[in-house]
Design a protein around this motif. Structure first.
Motif, PDB file in Angstrom:
ATOM      1  N   TRP A   1       0.812  -1.223   0.000  1.00 20.17           N
ATOM      2  CA  TRP A   1       0.000   0.000   0.000  1.00 20.17           C
ATOM      3  C   TRP A   1       0.844   1.271   0.000  1.00 20.17           C
ATOM      4  O   TRP A   1       0.397   2.324  -0.458  1.00 20.17           O
ATOM      5  N   ARG A   2       2.079   1.212   0.506  1.00 16.94           N
ATOM      6  CA  ARG A   2       2.901   2.425   0.623  1.00 16.94           C
ATOM      7  C   ARG A   2       3.194   3.089  -0.721  1.00 16.94           C
ATOM      8  O   ARG A   2       3.146   4.328  -0.823  1.00 16.94           O
TER       9      ARG A   2
ATOM     10  N   GLU B   1       2.445   7.041  -1.369  1.00 19.26           N
ATOM     11  CA  GLU B   1       3.507   7.971  -1.738  1.00 19.26           C
ATOM     12  C   GLU B   1       3.246   8.583  -3.113  1.00 19.26           C
ATOM     13  O   GLU B   1       3.467   9.788  -3.334  1.00 19.26           O
TER      14      GLU B   1
END
Length: 218
Positions: free
Chosen positions: A184-185, A189
């Protein structure tokens, strides 16, 4: 010597194959997709969010006719029975069989979802039906493993856009896009989210392409 015309052949996963009496004059294969309405607050119309593809559907009509005395059968129901059985529960499968329709090559492998009989001609003396038109609807059948294999051929290494729905989270979006909720990061970002834990329904997110270096465990 003239070559005998090839007949449409239906081969069920259980039971005997069926060769039709008369080839259809035409058949239709339809394809459709499933979309969900996402209604962001204050918009004039919903945003269509692609959910997935629906199964292809084959439609065709098959004629049963016993007016030719050489067939030795008067009741068209008797010749129609093998086709009718394709839509009935098979005793060994506990479900209707999966059927392969072939005519000049495979047309479709699927299950009969609907069958309609139209009685067109009757014996004047006995009332026995002598001509029946059978309309079939068949949905393409693919096993889970076949579908997963097909999905794997569609690379996630390209940027996509998704519309956030009620209850969506970044992990659930990552699971749907990458098959890995822990990814998910990169989405957070890429979209410069101030609070990744709070996603407003109707928000459009870009899901970035993934490269081997970003894959979990790479």
């Amino acid at each position: 010597m003239a070559q005998k015309p090839q007949k449409l052949r239906i081969t069920p996963s259980a039971g005997a194959a069926v060769e039709v009496l008369f080839n259809p004059t035409e058949y239709t294969i339809s394809q459709s997709n499933l979309y969900a309405d996402v209604r962001p607050e204050g918009t004039e119309q919903p945003i269509l969010q692609f959910v997935g593809g629906d199964a292809d559907e084959l439609s065709l009509d098959l004629l049963i006719d016993t007016t030719d005395p050489s067939r030795g059968v008067r009741d068209a129901n008797k010749l129609a029975k093998p086709i009718l059985d394709l839509a009935r529960i098979h005793k060994d499968l506990h479900a209707p069989p999966v059927c392969t329709f072939a005519w000049g090559g495979e047309i479709m492998k699927g299950v009969v979802t609907s069958l309609r009989r139209q009685f067109l001609l009757f014996d004047p003396a006995s009332g026995v039906p002598m001509r029946i038109l059978i309309s079939l609807s068949v949905k393409r059948y693919r096993t889970l493993s076949e579908q997963i294999t097909g999905m794997n051929r569609q690379s996630p290494d390209r940027t996509k856009s998704v519309v956030v729905r009620q209850g969506d989270t970044l992990p659930s979006i990552a699971e749907g896009a990458y098959g890995d909720a822990a990814m998910w990061r990169p989405i957070a970002e890429h979209n410069k989210l101030a609070d990744p834990a709070r996603l407003a329904p109707g928000l459009v997110l870009e899901v970035p392409a993934i490269v081997p270096a970003l894959r979990r465990g790479a």
